[in-house]
Design a protein around this motif. Structure first.
Motif, PDB file in Angstrom:
ATOM      1  N   MET A   1       9.285   2.521 -25.701  1.00 22.90           N
ATOM      2  CA  MET A   1       9.579   3.027 -24.356  1.00 22.90           C
ATOM      3  C   MET A   1      11.012   3.556 -24.301  1.00 22.90           C
ATOM      4  N   ARG A   2      11.181   4.716 -23.693  1.00 16.66           N
ATOM      5  CA  ARG A   2      12.488   5.368 -23.622  1.00 16.66           C
ATOM      6  C   ARG A   2      12.915   5.470 -22.158  1.00 16.66           C
ATOM      7  N   VAL A   3      14.083   4.875 -21.843  1.00 13.84           N
ATOM      8  CA  VAL A   3      14.532   4.766 -20.450  1.00 13.84           C
ATOM      9  C   VAL A   3      15.848   5.488 -20.261  1.00 13.84           C
ATOM     10  N   LEU A   4      15.909   6.310 -19.214  1.00 13.83           N
ATOM     11  CA  LEU A   4      17.142   6.950 -18.789  1.00 13.83           C
ATOM     12  C   LEU A   4      17.833   6.047 -17.775  1.00 13.83           C
ATOM     13  N   GLY A   5      19.099   5.722 -18.013  1.00 12.24           N
ATOM     14  CA  GLY A   5      19.862   4.897 -17.088  1.00 12.24           C
ATOM     15  C   GLY A   5      20.928   5.706 -16.377  1.00 12.24           C
ATOM     16  N   ILE A   6      21.109   5.438 -15.061  1.00 10.52           N
ATOM     17  CA  ILE A   6      22.095   6.141 -14.242  1.00 10.52           C
ATOM     18  C   ILE A   6      22.940   5.117 -13.508  1.00 10.52           C
ATOM     19  N   GLU A   7      24.249   5.198 -13.682  1.00 12.57           N
ATOM     20  CA  GLU A   7      25.188   4.283 -13.023  1.00 12.57           C
ATOM     21  C   GLU A   7      26.113   5.058 -12.096  1.00 12.57           C
ATOM     22  N   THR A   8      26.087   4.702 -10.783  1.00 16.44           N
ATOM     23  CA  THR A   8      26.959   5.353  -9.795  1.00 16.44           C
ATOM     24  C   THR A   8      27.425   4.352  -8.745  1.00 16.44           C
ATOM     25  N   SER A   9      27.736   3.125  -9.142  1.00 21.71           N
ATOM     26  CA  SER A   9      28.024   2.092  -8.140  1.00 21.71           C
ATOM     27  C   SER A   9      29.401   2.226  -7.501  1.00 21.71           C
ATOM     28  N   CYS A  10      30.343   2.887  -8.197  1.00 24.40           N
ATOM     29  CA  CYS A  10      31.702   2.965  -7.658  1.00 24.40           C
ATOM     30  C   CYS A  10      32.352   4.292  -8.048  1.00 24.40           C
ATOM     31  N   ASP A  11      33.262   4.259  -9.023  1.00 28.79           N
ATOM     32  CA  ASP A  11      34.048   5.459  -9.322  1.00 28.79           C
ATOM     33  C   ASP A  11      33.840   5.963 -10.738  1.00 28.79           C
ATOM     34  N   GLU A  12      32.730   5.625 -11.363  1.00 31.15           N
ATOM     35  CA  GLU A  12      32.401   6.159 -12.682  1.00 31.15           C
ATOM     36  C   GLU A  12      30.939   6.576 -12.697  1.00 31.15           C
ATOM     37  N   THR A  13      30.677   7.765 -13.205  1.00 28.92           N
ATOM     38  CA  THR A  13      29.323   8.275 -13.328  1.00 28.92           C
ATOM     39  C   THR A  13      28.886   8.113 -14.778  1.00 28.92           C
ATOM     40  N   GLY A  14      27.878   7.281 -15.003  1.00 33.04           N
ATOM     41  CA  GLY A  14      27.429   7.029 -16.364  1.00 33.04           C
ATOM     42  C   GLY A  14      25.952   7.296 -16.524  1.00 33.04           C
ATOM     43  N   VAL A  15      25.559   7.874 -17.650  1.00 32.46           N
ATOM     44  CA  VAL A  15      24.148   8.092 -17.965  1.00 32.46           C
ATOM     45  C   VAL A  15      23.935   7.690 -19.422  1.00 32.46           C
ATOM     46  N   GLY A  73      10.768   6.306 -18.456  1.00 31.69           N
ATOM     47  CA  GLY A  73      11.136   5.561 -17.259  1.00 31.69           C
ATOM     48  C   GLY A  73      12.574   5.864 -16.888  1.00 31.69           C
ATOM     49  N   VAL A  74      12.920   5.593 -15.625  1.00 32.62           N
ATOM     50  CA  VAL A  74      14.269   5.837 -15.125  1.00 32.62           C
ATOM     51  C   VAL A  74      14.782   4.569 -14.463  1.00 32.62           C
ATOM     52  N   ALA A  75      16.000   4.177 -14.820  1.00 33.07           N
ATOM     53  CA  ALA A  75      16.662   3.035 -14.197  1.00 33.07           C
ATOM     54  C   ALA A  75      17.947   3.521 -13.547  1.00 33.07           C
ATOM     55  N   TYR A  76      18.212   3.055 -12.351  1.00 33.84           N
ATOM     56  CA  TYR A  76      19.431   3.446 -11.646  1.00 33.84           C
ATOM     57  C   TYR A  76      20.034   2.204 -10.992  1.00 33.84           C
ATOM     58  N   THR A  77      21.346   2.219 -10.801  1.00 34.10           N
ATOM     59  CA  THR A  77      22.004   1.092 -10.154  1.00 34.10           C
ATOM     60  C   THR A  77      21.676   1.103  -8.672  1.00 34.10           C
ATOM     61  N   CYS A  78      21.116  -0.007  -8.204  1.00 28.86           N
ATOM     62  CA  CYS A  78      20.727  -0.142  -6.797  1.00 28.86           C
ATOM     63  C   CYS A  78      21.756  -0.949  -6.006  1.00 28.86           C
ATOM     64  N   ALA A  99       9.414  13.448 -10.424  1.00 29.04           N
ATOM     65  CA  ALA A  99       9.143  14.757 -11.004  1.00 29.04           C
ATOM     66  C   ALA A  99       8.505  14.641 -12.384  1.00 29.04           C
ATOM     67  N   ARG A 100       8.848  13.605 -13.133  1.00 28.02           N
ATOM     68  CA  ARG A 100       8.324  13.418 -14.477  1.00 28.02           C
ATOM     69  C   ARG A 100       7.125  12.477 -14.515  1.00 28.02           C
ATOM     70  N   ALA A 101       6.734  11.954 -13.347  1.00 31.65           N
ATOM     71  CA  ALA A 101       5.584  11.051 -13.239  1.00 31.65           C
ATOM     72  C   ALA A 101       5.748   9.815 -14.134  1.00 31.65           C
ATOM     73  N   VAL A 102       6.947   9.226 -14.088  1.00 34.27           N
ATOM     74  CA  VAL A 102       7.233   8.011 -14.851  1.00 34.27           C
ATOM     75  C   VAL A 102       7.729   6.941 -13.885  1.00 34.27           C
ATOM     76  N   PRO A 103       7.650   5.672 -14.257  1.00 37.53           N
ATOM     77  CA  PRO A 103       8.113   4.597 -13.361  1.00 37.53           C
ATOM     78  C   PRO A 103       9.632   4.579 -13.228  1.00 37.53           C
ATOM     79  N   ALA A 104      10.091   4.016 -12.132  1.00 37.72           N
ATOM     80  CA  ALA A 104      11.523   3.881 -11.877  1.00 37.72           C
ATOM     81  C   ALA A 104      11.814   2.471 -11.392  1.00 37.72           C
ATOM     82  N   ILE A 105      13.059   2.046 -11.599  1.00 40.26           N
ATOM     83  CA  ILE A 105      13.457   0.723 -11.132  1.00 40.26           C
ATOM     84  C   ILE A 105      14.945   0.717 -10.795  1.00 40.26           C
ATOM     85  N   GLY A 106      15.275   0.039  -9.708  1.00 33.05           N
ATOM     86  CA  GLY A 106      16.663  -0.158  -9.333  1.00 33.05           C
ATOM     87  C   GLY A 106      17.216  -1.377 -10.042  1.00 33.05           C
TER      88      GLY A 106
END
Length: 354
Positions: A1-15, A73-78, A99-106
């Motif tokens: 399984m390949r997951v894209l992670g997105i971090e935007t909780s404060c002052d740094e944008t991470g992927v 799948g996509v993971a993002y900071t909730c 858009a990619r029809a994959v699961p997501a999780i916060g």
């Protein structure tokens, strides 16, 4: 399984992209430090707008570097974090998943930090005690597995990282202040001042660092009132005393936690875990206790997409996903997270780059 992670909780944008077989395929980080330096701290509205500008270009660049478009799948900071900044990552992350029809999780931001050492090939095995120490949190957590957390101690006022930044600001150091204070402390006289070690003279594992700021300010005022004072050295000596007080306090509390739980493994994570003095002292203390300390590499101590991709992968592979909606939880107790089974095996999917 390949997951894209997105971090935007404060002052740094991470992927980042984490793969079950290949480990961490790549990660990118954009810091907003220069944007907020003019104000001496993070401006939430500016942070949110900058995340809007940076997330998708970083995702496109990351996919290009990895050479493949496949995402499972996509993971993002909730949460926790700044609500506007969190909503940017959540909205974009959930939209990409739809858009990619994959699961997501916060993902819980502090769970990301807690699990970051497991990215390494020689990561810790459960159970362990974790010291999560950052700009917004100072917590001691007993971790029996992913999602099985018991809070042992918490900050009652300022977190350690916040106290570092505020003390650096009153010393006139540039933003971000914590690393600047640590650098200045290297020039300080360790014998000139001794600051209190807050809440170490009583039982318990909670923290309080707000009083140290006041102590530092009063010490500075008294020092500057002396006619023969050398201001640069005075500030270096205060920085040294402040850092030693914070580090001593954290080490004392960690020793108590290890002894009380009987767990000989300690994880140090979060932005302040990059502090060299803290790492050295925690490592020596754990050797004395017959145990071992684990840390993420410095690039994964501060906020980053890799820890979010990995934490999200842990939950998505266990079948945890969210319906077609998104939101933000700026306050989110770590203990409320659902457990994940089975536990990860350290080193099985270690840190790899294509």
């Amino acid at each position: 399984m390949r997951v894209l992670g997105i971090e935007t909780s404060c002052d740094e944008t991470g992927v980042a992209i984490y793969d079950s077989d290949q480990g961490l395929m790549g990660h990118l980080l954009h810091s907003q430090a220069a944007l907020h330096a003019e104000y001496g701290g993070v401006v939430p509205e500016l942070a949110s707008r900058d995340h809007v500008r940076k997330v998708l270009p970083l995702v496109r660049e990351l996919l290009g570097q990895c050479g493949e478009e496949r995402i499972d799948g996509v993971a993002y900071t909730c949460g926790p974090g700044l609500v506007g900044a969190l909503l940017v990552g959540a909205g974009i992350g959930r939209s990409l998943a739809w858009a990619r029809a994959v699961p997501a999780i916060g993902v819980h931001h502090m769970e990301g930090h807690l699990l970051a050492p497991l990215l390494e090939r020689s990561g810790p095995a459960f159970p362990f005690v974790a010291l999560l120490v950052s700009g917004g949190h100072t917590q001691l957590v007993e971790a029996q597995g992913v999602g099985r957390y018991h809070l042992l101690g918490d900050s009652l006022d300022d977190a350690a990282g916040e106290a570092f930044d505020k003390t650096a600001k009153l010393l006139g150091l540039p933003y971000p202040g914590g690393p600047e204070l640590a650098r200045l402390a290297l020039q300080g006289d360790p014998d000139r001042f001794r600051f209190p070690r807050p809440m170490t003279d009583r039982p318990g594992l909670d923290f309080s660092f707000s009083g140290l700021k006041t102590f530092a300010l009063n010490t500075l005022k008294r020092g500057l009132s002396e006619a023969s004072v050398e201001e640069v050295q005075l500030k270096a000596d205060i920085a040294r005393a402040f850092e030693e007080a914070v580090v001593d306090t954290l080490v004392i509390k960690c020793r108590r936690a290890v002894r009380e739980t009987g767990i000989p493994t300690l994880v140090l994570a979060g932005g302040v875990s990059a502090n060299r003095s803290l790492r050295r002292r925690i490592g020596a203390m754990m050797v004395e206790q017959g145990g071992r300390a684990f840390y993420p590499r410095p690039e994964f101590c501060t906020d980053n997409g890799a820890m979010i991709a990995y934490a999200g992968w842990q939950r998505l592979r266990a079948g945890q996903a969210e319906p077609l909606k998104f939101g933000a939880l700026p306050r989110w107790p770590l203990e409320t997270l659902p457990p994940v089974t089975p536990d990860p095996v350290p080193g099985r999917s270690g840190l790899l780059y294509r």
